[in-house]
Design a protein around this motif. Sequence first.
Motif: not given
Length: 826
Positions: A591-613
């Motif tokens: 259909t081309g429509h969104i049916t759901g999502f995959e949850a992916l964790i990220r780390w909001q480091h207080p000094q380094r900012g957003l840290v990838p998994p």
Amino acid sequence: MNGEQQQICHYLVISDTQGKRVIPLESSTYSIGRDPNNSIPLKSRWVSRQHAILLRVTVPNSNNYLFRIIDGDLQGKRSTNGLRINGRSRVSHDLKHGDVISFGKDIEARYYTTYTAVDPKILESGDISDLLSHIDEDEENVLEKTLITDHAELKEVYETSLIRLASFPELNPNPVIEISMKGKLTYLNPAAIQVFPDIQTLLLKHPLLAGILPVDKHYPEQKHFEREIYLKDRCFQQLVHYIYESDLVRSYVVDITDYKKAEAALRKSEAKNRALLDAIPDLMLHLNSSGIILDFKVPKGHPLQSSSANFVGQNIYQILPTPAAQQMIRYVRRTLQTNRTEVFEYESLVDGSILFYEARIVTITQDEALAIIRNITDRKGFEKQLLYDALHDALTGLPNRNLFMNRLSHAIELAKRRDDYLFAVLFIDLDRFKVINDSLGHIVGDQLLIAISRKLEACLRSGDTVARLGGDEFAILLEDINSTEDATALAERLQRELSVPFYLDHQEVFVTLSVGIALSTTGYRLPEELLRDADTAMYHAKSLGRARYELFDQQMHDRAVALLQLDNDLRRAVERQEFLLYYQPIVSLATGHITGFEALIRWQHPQRGLVPPNEFITLAEETGLIIAMGDWLLWEACTQAQRWQQQFPKASPLTMSVNLASQQFSQPQLVEKVGKILAETGMAPGTLNLEITEGTIMENIQLSKDIFVALKRLNLQLCIDDFGTGYSSLSYLHRFPIDILKVDRSFVNAISPHTDSHGETGSEITQTIIMLAHNLELSVVAEGIETIEQLQYLRERNCEYGQGYLFSHPLPSHEVEALLTANPTW
């Protein structure tokens, strides 16, 4: 001296370790003992706390008095070591001029009477001998007549004094019993009633009352006597007083069982001590300060036993080596000066062998000491072995960590003094040693460690050190080398030597080494720092494929420090909840429509900012933090999914896919946790997809199957993630109650009309996976879709779902809501 009565003065001269004391006796009662609260305190461990009592007795028809001394305290408890008057044991005694009183073993007192008052200065000096020497014979006769102690009236006074002392029988903790002269029981104090409950029944038949009436005695005029009575297993001392004026016979009873037992035990102990002394395998020498032997005991087997000589009177130099004799005299004199035990050791050559002895010197008297000399040759050998064991590995015999660190410290100190001194540390770890232990057993593993130790030793120079640090880890200290090449050459030689297989228990065993090298050129201050860096280099060698060596450089240390900092930050991040979720859309390719999502964790480091998994997931798995992170991720994702399902209602509710790490999947409480989160968040179970990699599944196929079955009971959707990248799981696929296969992005990215090096295209591999899934009635999700061509190819193969950058990058929750509101179609 005239016939007029004069006032007599009484003095007690005490000799103890403090010197001499002169005590004028003027009070009516004195307590004597070790307790400092006594009237006359005595400092000696041989003296009881309440050793004796001095009781003043007034001489009838005069203004003078005498003193009676009584062993023990006012309650009738006798002293431990007794009382001796003029060398004879006494329970009580009327003191006469010149009597010598012994308290215990080392304190003596003399009792003096005189008409002449003693000068205060003499009292302070403790010496009244000059004064007493001037007491002429007539004066002594007058004193003797005046203080004669067998006078009938005096005895009566003495009885009155004793009665005065015992005037509170109700409070006396010892039994007090009174009967009339006719044998009638007149009084029992509480202690008597408690200790002798049958005395009121037995009366004169009771052992304590039998034979104590005056008519039973040979001398009815006797005022008192004492005896010992045994009742069952107890022994009592009974002091009987005849109080004729009151027509009473009073008994004072003291339980002396413990005293008797102690006395018997003392006799037994003395006999035992004599036997033990004979059995002690020590040479004992009784010496004076000049080293003259006053007495001796030679034990069996001692070299001196072969001599029949009597050593008494000989000098210590005649039986000990000169150095030992010199030490002996020096320590004897020191002991006599300080009154403290001295100990020293010496050696002696006997029949060609060196024997070791320990001499212990203790004081006997002010001028004499006892030397106890023990053969400690065996102990010295044992101590030497203990020291060796403390510094060497029990299995291989190599130096252990303690000895290695000690030698490394010496090398560091030497490098500080010599600019041209260079050394290196090689940290060695056996590659895959655990496989050998697990497959061939620990016995073969130990044999391998021993064989490797011998080969390592064979590769070194005589001045170098190889140590076993523990397990399969070894370290080499390479001293006084010319350059770095010496260390690397040794590492290469070790690799060559150990590449030759070992034959152990009929098995051919191959071993490789990972070696880290740290050089002293860095200028280390502590041995721990150098060993740490060599260890870091070794792990770097392992990470590059094992069976190699690496030289330490500062970047390795920086990476190790950064990893440690990341570990610390990650632990704090779990506590402070610094994580957040991003969501990547999953699109229906039909259909081309969104049916759901995959949850992916990220780390909001207080000094380094957003840290990838990819920068912290591996570390989280190694430290076990992934479990707490995974639990939070699942709860947060389910909460968000339930919120979006209500906010954006559709015919088919939005799904949420969550990855489970290997440690999460193997938790015993996994199913219970998932069910609890679904209940707490209100998310419909059928809209939760749990993704597990096929590598995790293949670690334990049966356990994985059991967990899948249990999770399916919660009506979840189960997905195998990164399918095709792990083990050959095709043959096991039909065993698991799964719903979805997820094609790994590496296959999707390889979708191309061009063939790969094996003659296959990524398109063919992806098509095969889709066909396999459809044959098993499974849905397929293709991840990593980035081009229109890939999307078109997957649609043509009826792949149900897809995700990738073509549709959207992972988004924070507020951008997801904007995307859902826009409702795009691809």
